[in-house]
Write a protein that holds these residues in place. Structure first.
Motif, PDB file in Angstrom:
ATOM      1  N   LEU A  15       9.476  -3.494   2.929  1.00  0.00           N
ATOM      2  CA  LEU A  15      10.372  -2.345   2.834  1.00  0.00           C
ATOM      3  C   LEU A  15      11.816  -2.790   2.998  1.00  0.00           C
ATOM      4  CD1 LEU A  15       8.429   0.288   4.957  1.00  0.00           C
ATOM      5  CD2 LEU A  15       8.758   0.276   2.491  1.00  0.00           C
ATOM      6  N   PRO A  16      12.718  -2.202   2.229  1.00  0.00           N
ATOM      7  CA  PRO A  16      14.135  -2.515   2.416  1.00  0.00           C
ATOM      8  C   PRO A  16      14.656  -1.941   3.734  1.00  0.00           C
ATOM      9  CG  PRO A  16      13.831  -0.831   0.742  1.00  0.00           C
ATOM     10  CD  PRO A  16      12.466  -1.290   1.145  1.00  0.00           C
ATOM     11  N   MET A  17      15.796  -2.414   4.161  1.00  0.00           N
ATOM     12  CA  MET A  17      16.359  -1.984   5.435  1.00  0.00           C
ATOM     13  C   MET A  17      16.566  -0.476   5.503  1.00  0.00           C
ATOM     14  SD  MET A  17      16.605  -4.625   7.333  1.00  0.00           S
ATOM     15  CE  MET A  17      17.762  -4.188   8.600  1.00  0.00           C
ATOM     16  N   TRP A  18      16.865   0.175   4.378  1.00  0.00           N
ATOM     17  CA  TRP A  18      17.142   1.606   4.367  1.00  0.00           C
ATOM     18  C   TRP A  18      15.871   2.442   4.392  1.00  0.00           C
ATOM     19  CZ3 TRP A  18      14.649   3.517   0.232  1.00  0.00           C
ATOM     20  CH2 TRP A  18      14.444   2.664  -0.842  1.00  0.00           C
ATOM     21  N   ALA A  19      14.730   1.814   4.504  1.00  0.00           N
ATOM     22  CA  ALA A  19      13.456   2.521   4.396  1.00  0.00           C
ATOM     23  C   ALA A  19      13.087   3.286   5.654  1.00  0.00           C
ATOM     24  CB  ALA A  19      12.337   1.550   4.055  1.00  0.00           C
ATOM     25  N   ASP A  20      13.964   3.339   6.644  1.00  0.00           N
ATOM     26  CA  ASP A  20      13.613   4.026   7.887  1.00  0.00           C
ATOM     27  C   ASP A  20      13.419   5.525   7.688  1.00  0.00           C
ATOM     28  OD1 ASP A  20      16.303   4.357   7.372  1.00  0.00           O
ATOM     29  OD2 ASP A  20      16.896   4.320   9.486  1.00  0.00           O
ATOM     30  N   HIS A  21      13.847   6.076   6.557  1.00  0.00           N
ATOM     31  CA  HIS A  21      13.631   7.497   6.309  1.00  0.00           C
ATOM     32  C   HIS A  21      12.289   7.778   5.620  1.00  0.00           C
ATOM     33  CE1 HIS A  21      15.350   6.211   2.457  1.00  0.00           C
ATOM     34  NE2 HIS A  21      14.695   7.229   1.943  1.00  0.00           N
ATOM     35  N   HIS A  22      11.534   6.745   5.292  1.00  0.00           N
ATOM     36  CA  HIS A  22      10.207   6.927   4.691  1.00  0.00           C
ATOM     37  C   HIS A  22       9.173   7.191   5.784  1.00  0.00           C
ATOM     38  CE1 HIS A  22      11.084   5.864   0.555  1.00  0.00           C
ATOM     39  NE2 HIS A  22      11.877   4.908   1.025  1.00  0.00           N
ATOM     40  N   ARG A  23       8.233   8.045   5.472  1.00  0.00           N
ATOM     41  CA  ARG A  23       7.117   8.276   6.390  1.00  0.00           C
ATOM     42  C   ARG A  23       6.027   7.253   6.084  1.00  0.00           C
ATOM     43  NH1 ARG A  23       4.397  13.336   5.938  1.00  0.00           N
ATOM     44  NH2 ARG A  23       4.242  12.698   3.791  1.00  0.00           N
ATOM     45  N   VAL A  24       5.367   6.774   7.117  1.00  0.00           N
ATOM     46  CA  VAL A  24       4.307   5.780   6.917  1.00  0.00           C
ATOM     47  C   VAL A  24       3.189   6.358   6.045  1.00  0.00           C
ATOM     48  CG1 VAL A  24       2.970   6.295   8.998  1.00  0.00           C
ATOM     49  CG2 VAL A  24       2.954   3.982   8.075  1.00  0.00           C
ATOM     50  N   GLU A  25       2.979   7.665   6.099  1.00  0.00           N
ATOM     51  CA  GLU A  25       1.934   8.308   5.293  1.00  0.00           C
ATOM     52  C   GLU A  25       2.224   8.231   3.792  1.00  0.00           C
ATOM     53  OE1 GLU A  25       3.461   9.854   7.870  1.00  0.00           O
ATOM     54  OE2 GLU A  25       1.880   9.963   9.359  1.00  0.00           O
ATOM     55  N   ASP A  26       3.474   7.919   3.429  1.00  0.00           N
ATOM     56  CA  ASP A  26       3.819   7.792   2.010  1.00  0.00           C
ATOM     57  C   ASP A  26       3.187   6.549   1.387  1.00  0.00           C
ATOM     58  OD1 ASP A  26       5.367  10.075   2.182  1.00  0.00           O
ATOM     59  OD2 ASP A  26       7.248   8.970   2.447  1.00  0.00           O
ATOM     60  N   TYR A  27       2.908   5.544   2.192  1.00  0.00           N
ATOM     61  CA  TYR A  27       2.364   4.313   1.627  1.00  0.00           C
ATOM     62  C   TYR A  27       1.145   3.769   2.366  1.00  0.00           C
ATOM     63  CZ  TYR A  27       5.592   2.426   5.151  1.00  0.00           C
ATOM     64  OH  TYR A  27       6.271   2.169   6.306  1.00  0.00           O
ATOM     65  N   ARG A  28       0.715   4.453   3.440  1.00  0.00           N
ATOM     66  CA  ARG A  28      -0.506   4.044   4.140  1.00  0.00           C
ATOM     67  C   ARG A  28      -1.362   5.257   4.475  1.00  0.00           C
ATOM     68  NH1 ARG A  28       1.406  -0.114   8.872  1.00  0.00           N
ATOM     69  NH2 ARG A  28       2.470  -1.603   7.539  1.00  0.00           N
ATOM     70  N   ASN A  29      -2.663   5.047   4.539  1.00  0.00           N
ATOM     71  CA  ASN A  29      -3.593   6.072   5.002  1.00  0.00           C
ATOM     72  C   ASN A  29      -4.050   5.657   6.399  1.00  0.00           C
ATOM     73  OD1 ASN A  29      -5.605   7.862   5.569  1.00  0.00           O
ATOM     74  ND2 ASN A  29      -6.790   7.481   3.723  1.00  0.00           N
ATOM     75  N   VAL A  30      -3.319   6.115   7.409  1.00  0.00           N
ATOM     76  CA  VAL A  30      -3.615   5.705   8.783  1.00  0.00           C
ATOM     77  C   VAL A  30      -4.915   6.309   9.305  1.00  0.00           C
ATOM     78  CG1 VAL A  30      -1.199   5.272   9.330  1.00  0.00           C
ATOM     79  CG2 VAL A  30      -2.186   7.529   9.790  1.00  0.00           C
ATOM     80  N   HIS A  31      -5.489   7.245   8.574  1.00  0.00           N
ATOM     81  CA  HIS A  31      -6.747   7.874   8.981  1.00  0.00           C
ATOM     82  C   HIS A  31      -7.964   7.261   8.287  1.00  0.00           C
ATOM     83  CE1 HIS A  31      -4.372  10.801  11.075  1.00  0.00           C
ATOM     84  NE2 HIS A  31      -3.673  10.978   9.982  1.00  0.00           N
ATOM     85  N   CYS A  32      -7.739   6.249   7.495  1.00  0.00           N
ATOM     86  CA  CYS A  32      -8.832   5.580   6.789  1.00  0.00           C
ATOM     87  C   CYS A  32      -9.722   4.851   7.793  1.00  0.00           C
ATOM     88  CB  CYS A  32      -8.255   4.579   5.790  1.00  0.00           C
ATOM     89  SG  CYS A  32      -9.513   3.654   4.881  1.00  0.00           S
ATOM     90  N   ARG A  33     -11.000   4.913   7.571  1.00  0.00           N
ATOM     91  CA  ARG A  33     -11.943   4.244   8.479  1.00  0.00           C
ATOM     92  C   ARG A  33     -11.827   2.726   8.421  1.00  0.00           C
ATOM     93  NH1 ARG A  33     -16.767   7.118   5.874  1.00  0.00           N
ATOM     94  NH2 ARG A  33     -15.065   8.284   5.001  1.00  0.00           N
ATOM     95  N   SER A  34     -11.162   2.178   7.405  1.00  0.00           N
ATOM     96  CA  SER A  34     -10.979   0.733   7.282  1.00  0.00           C
ATOM     97  C   SER A  34      -9.570   0.282   7.638  1.00  0.00           C
ATOM     98  CB  SER A  34     -11.286   0.292   5.847  1.00  0.00           C
ATOM     99  OG  SER A  34     -12.633   0.557   5.550  1.00  0.00           O
ATOM    100  N   TYR A  35      -8.758   1.167   8.167  1.00  0.00           N
ATOM    101  CA  TYR A  35      -7.352   0.855   8.452  1.00  0.00           C
ATOM    102  C   TYR A  35      -7.209  -0.367   9.359  1.00  0.00           C
ATOM    103  CZ  TYR A  35      -2.430   1.759   9.513  1.00  0.00           C
ATOM    104  OH  TYR A  35      -1.077   1.661   9.659  1.00  0.00           O
TER     105      TYR A  35
END
Length: 80
Positions: A15-35
């Protein structure tokens, strides 16, 4: 004959330095059983970050809803 479930497929993400405004859910599925396995793979590969967007399981698991945590409690007859 049953099909085997899809295997997790994390992809390196820087992620670029300015990416702090992105939500992790935009690019990861933190609820996945294989996370956890994907985190392990990213650590083994020494990645700064990873994304689940190319994984077949990216949209498979979703955030738990209240009904998954709700349960019936017996009445407490000792309280008014």
């Amino acid at each position: 004959m049953a099909c085997s479930p899809p295997k997790p497929n994390p992809t390196e993400l820087r992620l670029p330095m300015w990416a702090d405004h992105h939500r992790v859910e935009d690019y990861r599925n933190v609820h996945c059983r294989s996370y956890a396995r994907c985190i392990d793979a990213a650590v083994r590969e020494d990645w700064e970050g990873f994304t689940c967007q190319k994984c077949p399981m990216f949209h498979q698991d979703e955030a738990p809803h209240a009904d998954q945590y709700a349960f019936d409690q017996p009445a407490d007859n000792g309280r008014p």
